[in-house]
Design a protein around this motif. Structure first.
Motif, PDB file in Angstrom:
ATOM      1  N   GLU A 421       1.655  -5.097  71.356  1.00 14.66           N
ATOM      2  CA  GLU A 421       1.228  -4.321  72.524  1.00 14.66           C
ATOM      3  C   GLU A 421       0.569  -5.225  73.567  1.00 14.66           C
ATOM      4  O   GLU A 421       0.765  -5.056  74.776  1.00 14.66           O
ATOM      5  N   SER A 434      -0.798   2.789  77.319  1.00 12.01           N
ATOM      6  CA  SER A 434      -0.735   1.605  76.474  1.00 12.01           C
ATOM      7  C   SER A 434      -1.934   0.703  76.717  1.00 12.01           C
ATOM      8  O   SER A 434      -2.478   0.107  75.780  1.00 12.01           O
ATOM      9  N   THR A 438      -4.457  -0.302  73.764  1.00 10.18           N
ATOM     10  CA  THR A 438      -4.542  -1.716  73.396  1.00 10.18           C
ATOM     11  C   THR A 438      -5.951  -2.248  73.572  1.00 10.18           C
ATOM     12  O   THR A 438      -6.437  -3.028  72.734  1.00 10.18           O
TER      13      THR A 438
END
Length: 944
Positions: A421, A434, A438
């Motif tokens: 990621e 995301s 992350t």
């Protein structure tokens, strides 16, 4: 080191051929090994040595090409991206060095270089030189052809250069076969320009240098194939300059028909003109004319449709016997959205109706059912009794499914997944969900085992600039300016940025408030710097501000649970992290969450409880309330009271700012005063970080809309691009919807570029699907923007027609029904110059468009186009959804008569509103939910 390697390191390109030529084969092999080692060394040079790398790279390229013996290896070396760095070649030195090789070898290298699509265009001088030395056939790859075209002189020297070029007979045919046209061929758009390619090629055809038939046939083939507008413009200009003869036009009859049916508007217009000449000359069969007309009349371009009706009228006057075959084709225009086109088609049918028999006449009568209600009376006069219309089918409003909030997935649990990621985010930072997952994952894994995480990140991110071994001061300085997304956190975990730099950065003064961009970016950057610093000094178990929903919203019970876990672990919340969590938490939740927070007893939990209950510190930046009325200057009795209110207000503002400074870290102190909008005068670069803005304030979308409004306004007023991207995002976000977001949608619907208008259409439909659309408010905003000349009506009409075509006719009518009274009143009040005065006003506006807005406003108001187009959209919506509203001023506009589009469309809309039962006021709508559809009674209008 050898003398050759010394010259390469120093970048002395001009000395390389003299040093390589005397070397034997064995010496060249030895030198090549050293050159390859130097090439590997150059890969590790830091980014700030780009000047040295460029000079040494050119020298290395020439030396390596001279030391290689195989053609394939030489071509690969010359085309190596890391040596060239996207630049051209030192072809003079290369040709000097390689001229001693065997001609067959040179030709092999030339063709291999021409086959490299990424570099052949830049390498044209070298490839052409190698071909000349080898005497081999000329390569004809697309990239080499592009390079040849770009190397040909222009600006008055084009025609002499082509006459003298021995390759012109080979390369010109290839121009028509490349996937894309070389850019120089489209530099001039004027077909009469004497110094552009179409003119030069026409002269060469007249002189016999190139075949005329080749140019005509190839241009027709490319126009039929389609392509980019610039490419098609070149081939159209070339055909116009060539002026095909009647015989040449007849040879391509099927091609012209195909272009008229499916080609872009400009191509179809040219083909239509050719077919018109053939038809009037008797060279176009009636059956072919009918087939071609059926396709053209189905096209949306009104100019093409009107021209085709004119052509059909001319053919029918010349050959009355073709009426039986052509009149049924004319009825294709009965269903056109433009009632003026319908009227023209109806007149044409009426003029030649007597020439058809009973069977075609019956077909024409059936087709008349497609006519707009405004033409029904005239159709009855032409055809007699029309078929009885069937009972109307209940109207179904089709809206997109209301967006379902998606929960944010948990942070990556495994180390490998987390590193994957991180790598994805380093490449692209657009994905907010995301990013949040992350960032939280990095914090969690660093809390558990930072050493293992650092080893994994170093392996995966080995190509990152901050791992190239450069000076620490450079890394600190760059990360102190811009955190580069999660890269600063990853660099901190890998100890590639100093703790001192992170401390100084996170402790800097409050963000200077210059625009909304600055403060919104400042929040995200402060979160990254804080996380990067605490990972090295006081690791956090996890982040408090990680949202629970992909919009950025955070459930209060989840935040209470996280604070409880912090209390259990004896962890102290990070100031920036907690402040962002407060701004994200949903404030319209169950009071139980506030009581649960208060029960924890920690300072942060107490602040959360006050925030949820509404007793927390006021934040002026998030206060959308209108300012109180200021007394007029001629109210002397109020002077003392105004002075007292002013002093009290200033003292209250000072107390608010002091409280905010105590409770919020520097990156949030802009909350103490209203934020400046991101106006059109804000010129700093805004890239991928803008995707994070809605997630900073996910429960304050109308406030955000007000800050970002100037950018979308510039898309309408100044023809800028890309300023409406946030409209659909905020439409799916949380918090109340007010004037800010509706005004943004209004500006977006009138934006210059179609992509920006589509963003506004998406936002409008999402708001309607969620039940958040205030249609009367949006309609009033549109009327205000149009009457103030901020939005052009034709752009607005295009956007609303696009929205209605999705099936949302009742929704769009509810907006237009609120906008039209103001627009019609403004239209009625505008001065209307007649005759020559109107023409002069139109010419003045056309000559000065976009240069003097204020000075030409009055003249533009007299000839401003588009309101008739907007009425056409409204009429179509009413005809679909069966609304029965009364619109003030509509009857007066329709009663003016005349041939103007405004009058004709006003009459059409009035007829549609009065169709069936003549209700003067709207009835109550009966809504029956059916998935994402709403079924309405056809005699009523949709609720706003």
């Amino acid at each position: 080191m050898s003398e050759l390697l010394d010259a390469v390191r120093a970048g002395r390109v001009q000395d390389i051929p003299g040093l390589v030529k005397p070397l034997s084969a064995a010496d060249r092999k030895t030198e090549l090994a050293a050159l390859k080692a130097f090439r590997t060394e150059m890969r590790g040079w830091p980014w700030d040595q780009w000047r040295e790398r460029r000079k040494a790279g050119h020298a290395l390229l020439v030396a390596g090409a001279g030391c290689h013996t195989g053609a394939a290896a030489t071509a690969a070396w010359i085309g190596a991206r890391e040596i060239r760095e996207g630049l051209g070649l030192p072809h003079t030195e290369l040709l000097d060095l390689l001229a001693e090789r065997d001609p067959g070898w040179l030709g092999d290298v030339a063709h291999r270089l021409a086959g490299r699509a990424s570099t052949a265009q830049l390498d044209h001088p070298l490839i052409a030189g190698l071909v000349r030395l080898a005497g081999c056939p000329v390569p004809t790859t697309d990239a080499f052809v592009h390079g040849w075209a770009e190397a040909t002189p222009s600006h008055g020297r084009l025609l002499p250069a082509l006459r003298a070029d021995p390759l012109v007979r080979i390369m010109v045919p290839r121009l028509f076969e490349t996937a894309e046209l070389p850019s120089p061929l489209g530099w001039y758009g004027d077909a009469e320009e004497p110094h552009h390619w179409p003119t030069a090629l026409t002269v060469l055809a007249e002189e016999g240098v190139v075949e005329r038939s080749l140019l005509v046939d190839s241009s027709v083939a490319r126009l039929l194939r389609g392509g980019a507008p610039g490419d098609l413009g070149f081939f159209l200009n070339l055909l116009r300059r060539l002026a095909p003869t009647a015989d040449e036009e007849r040879e391509h009859l099927a091609d012209w028909i195909g272009m008229a049916a499916d080609g872009p508007s400009t191509v179809a217009g040219y083909a239509q003109g050719v077919l018109a000449r053939l038809a009037l000359a008797g060279d176009l069969p009636v059956r072919s004319l009918a087939d071609m007309s059926r396709s053209v009349l189905f096209r949306p371009e009104k100019k093409l449709v009107r021209a085709q009706l004119v052509l059909l009228g001319k053919v029918l006057r010349a050959d009355g016997g073709s009426a039986g075959e052509l009149l049924p084709v004319v009825t294709e225009a009965f269903g056109h959205e433009d009632t003026a086109v319908q009227e023209r088609a109806l007149k044409l049918v009426a003029r030649h109706l007597s020439a058809v028999g009973a069977e075609p006449r019956a077909e024409l009568v059936l087709a008349a059912a497609s006519l707009s209600p405004v033409h029904r009376a005239r159709a009855t006069e032409v055809f007699g009794e029309l078929p009885t219309e069937p009972d109307p089918v209940p109207y179904e409003e089709i809206l997109p499914p209301a967006p379902v909030p998606a929960r944010l997935a948990p942070a990556p649990a495994g180390l490998a997944e987390l590193v994957e990621e991180v790598v994805a985010l380093v490449v692209s930072r657009e994905e907010v969900a995301s990013f949040e997952r992350t960032l939280d994952g990095l914090v969690r894994h660093a809390y558990q085992d930072r050493a293992a995480l650092a080893d994994a990140l170093k392996d995966a991110l080995a190509d990152c600039w901050w791992l190239d071994g450069g000076p620490e001061q450079d890394r600190d300085r760059r990360f102190s300016r811009i955190p580069d997304g999660v890269e600063v956190v990853a660099a901190s975990i890998c100890e590639q940025v100093s703790v001192t730099a992170l401390w100084n950065t996170r402790s800097r003064a409050a963000v200077r408030q210059s625009c909304a961009h600055t403060v919104l970016n400042g929040v995200t950057e402060a979160r990254l710097w804080e996380a990067a610093f605490l990972l090295r000094t006081r690791p956090l178990p996890f982040l408090l501000a990680t949202p629970t929903w992909e919009t950025g919203a955070l459930d209060p019970d989840v935040l209470v649970e996280r604070l409880s876990e912090y209390q259990r672990l004896c962890a102290t919340p990070a100031p920036v992290d907690f402040a962002q969590a407060l701004l994200r938490v949903r404030r319209d939740s169950d009071p139980e969450a506030a009581r649960a927070a208060a029960a924890l007893g920690t300072p942060e939990a107490d602040r959360l409880a006050a925030w949820l209950s509404g007793d927390g510190t006021a934040l002026p930046a998030l206060d959308s309330a209108e300012e109180p009325r200021q007394p007029e200057a001629d109210e002397p009795a109020e002077e003392g009271r105004r002075w007292l209110e002013s002093v009290t207000g200033r003292l209250g503002a000072v107390r608010e700012r002091l409280a905010i400074h105590r409770e919020f870290p520097p990156a949030f102190r802009w909350l103490g005063s209203p934020v400046l909008p991101a106006g059109s005068g804000c010129h700093h670069w805004v890239g991928g970080e803008r995707a994070h803005w809605p997630a900073v304030l996910p429960e304050d979308r109308d406030i955000l809309a007000g800050w970002l409004l100037p950018k979308v306004a510039a898309c309408a007023e100044d023809d800028q691009r890309g300023g409406s991207w946030w409209l659909p995002v905020l439409a799916e976000s949380g918090g109340p919807v007010g004037a800010g977001l509706h005004r943004g949608v209004a500006y977006g619907l009138g934006a210059r570029h179609p992509d920006d208008r589509l963003s506004a259409v998406d936002a409008l439909l999402v708001l309607a699907a969620r039940g958040d659309l205030d249609a009367p408010l949006l309609g009033r905003e549109l009327a205000t923007l149009v009457t103030s000349e901020a939005v052009k009506v034709n752009r607005l009409a295009d956007a609303l027609r696009t929205a209605a075509a999705t099936g949302a006719y009742a929704t769009i009518w509810s907006v237009l029904g609120a906008a039209l009274p103001g627009l019609l009143a403004a239209e009625a009040a505008r001065p209307r110059p007649a005759g020559r005065a109107r023409t002069m006003a139109a010419e003045t506006v056309a000559a000065r468009t976009g240069t003097a807005k204020a000075g030409t406003a009055k003249a533009a108001a007299a000839v401003r186009p588009g309101l008739g187009e907007l009425l056409a959209v409204a009429a179509e919506c009413v005809e679909r959804c069966g609304a029965r509203d009364a619109i003030p001023g509509l009857a007066e506009s329709a009663a003016r008569g005349g041939s103007s589009r405004l009058a004709s469309q006003a009459a059409r809309l009035l007829a549609a509103l009065r169709q069936g039962d003549d209700h003067s006021t709207p009835e109550l709508a009966e809504d029956r939910p059916n998935g994402n559809r709403t079924i309405l009674n056809p005699s009523v209008t949709n609720r706003s």
